[in-house]
Design a protein around this motif. Structure first.
Motif, PDB file in Angstrom:
ATOM      1  N   THR A  34      24.513  22.848  20.785  1.00  0.00           N
ATOM      2  CA  THR A  34      24.095  21.328  21.705  1.00  0.00           C
ATOM      3  C   THR A  34      24.240  21.802  23.179  1.00  0.00           C
ATOM      4  OG1 THR A  34      26.325  20.876  21.846  1.00  0.00           O
ATOM      5  CG2 THR A  34      25.819  20.078  19.807  1.00  0.00           C
ATOM      6  N   GLY A  36      24.662  21.313  27.200  1.00  0.00           N
ATOM      7  CA  GLY A  36      25.614  20.294  27.739  1.00  0.00           C
ATOM      8  C   GLY A  36      24.424  19.375  28.587  1.00  0.00           C
ATOM      9  N   PRO A  37      24.747  18.511  29.093  1.00  0.00           N
ATOM     10  CA  PRO A  37      23.681  17.034  30.374  1.00  0.00           C
ATOM     11  C   PRO A  37      24.011  18.218  31.189  1.00  0.00           C
ATOM     12  CG  PRO A  37      25.688  16.657  29.416  1.00  0.00           C
ATOM     13  CD  PRO A  37      25.973  17.693  28.633  1.00  0.00           C
ATOM     14  N   SER A  38      23.376  18.171  32.442  1.00  0.00           N
ATOM     15  CA  SER A  38      22.919  18.467  33.557  1.00  0.00           C
ATOM     16  C   SER A  38      23.889  18.090  34.109  1.00  0.00           C
ATOM     17  CB  SER A  38      21.963  19.274  33.918  1.00  0.00           C
ATOM     18  OG  SER A  38      21.092  17.996  33.941  1.00  0.00           O
ATOM     19  N   THR A  40      27.169  17.285  34.858  1.00  0.00           N
ATOM     20  CA  THR A  40      28.159  16.662  34.243  1.00  0.00           C
ATOM     21  C   THR A  40      29.671  16.986  35.221  1.00  0.00           C
ATOM     22  OG1 THR A  40      28.051  17.079  32.130  1.00  0.00           O
ATOM     23  CG2 THR A  40      26.737  15.476  32.905  1.00  0.00           C
ATOM     24  N   LYS A  46      29.294  15.834  25.159  1.00  0.00           N
ATOM     25  CA  LYS A  46      28.284  16.568  24.721  1.00  0.00           C
ATOM     26  C   LYS A  46      27.308  15.080  24.490  1.00  0.00           C
ATOM     27  CE  LYS A  46      30.436  20.052  22.507  1.00  0.00           C
ATOM     28  NZ  LYS A  46      30.024  21.344  21.485  1.00  0.00           N
ATOM     29  N   GLU A  47      25.866  15.482  24.488  1.00  0.00           N
ATOM     30  CA  GLU A  47      24.780  16.072  23.589  1.00  0.00           C
ATOM     31  C   GLU A  47      25.010  15.586  21.717  1.00  0.00           C
ATOM     32  OE1 GLU A  47      21.309  17.484  25.130  1.00  0.00           O
ATOM     33  OE2 GLU A  47      21.369  16.495  27.613  1.00  0.00           O
ATOM     34  N   LYS A  50      20.891  19.872  18.608  1.00  0.00           N
ATOM     35  CA  LYS A  50      19.639  19.996  18.963  1.00  0.00           C
ATOM     36  C   LYS A  50      18.577  20.775  17.566  1.00  0.00           C
ATOM     37  CE  LYS A  50      18.800  17.876  22.730  1.00  0.00           C
ATOM     38  NZ  LYS A  50      17.647  16.669  24.079  1.00  0.00           N
TER      39      LYS A  50
END
Length: 66
Positions: A34, A36-38, A40, A46-47, A50
């Motif tokens: 997964t 991690g979103p940038s 944050t 977490k997203e 994918k």
């Protein structure tokens, strides 16, 4: 990874022609990845997963050809 295994299997069957058999040993995706979103803060979550990662150790057999 599945595309790479499939393309390698295709190339092996072209070289062997009708004189042999090829088996692909099963490789399971062990760990979901997964990203991690940038930009944050920590603890915000977490997203969703994918893709998956499979760990292949040195000496593990992926193909069998007879």
């Amino acid at each position: 990874m599945s595309r790479q295994i499939k393309s390698q299997h295709r190339e092996m069957t072209r070289n062997v022609r009708c004189g042999g058999n090829i088996w692909v040993c099963i490789i399971f995706l062990d760990k979901p990845a997964t990203p991690g979103p940038s930009k944050t803060c920590m603890g915000s979550g977490k997203e969703p997963p994918k893709y998956g990662v499979a760990f292949v150790n040195l000496g593990r057999m992926i193909y069998e050809m007879i």
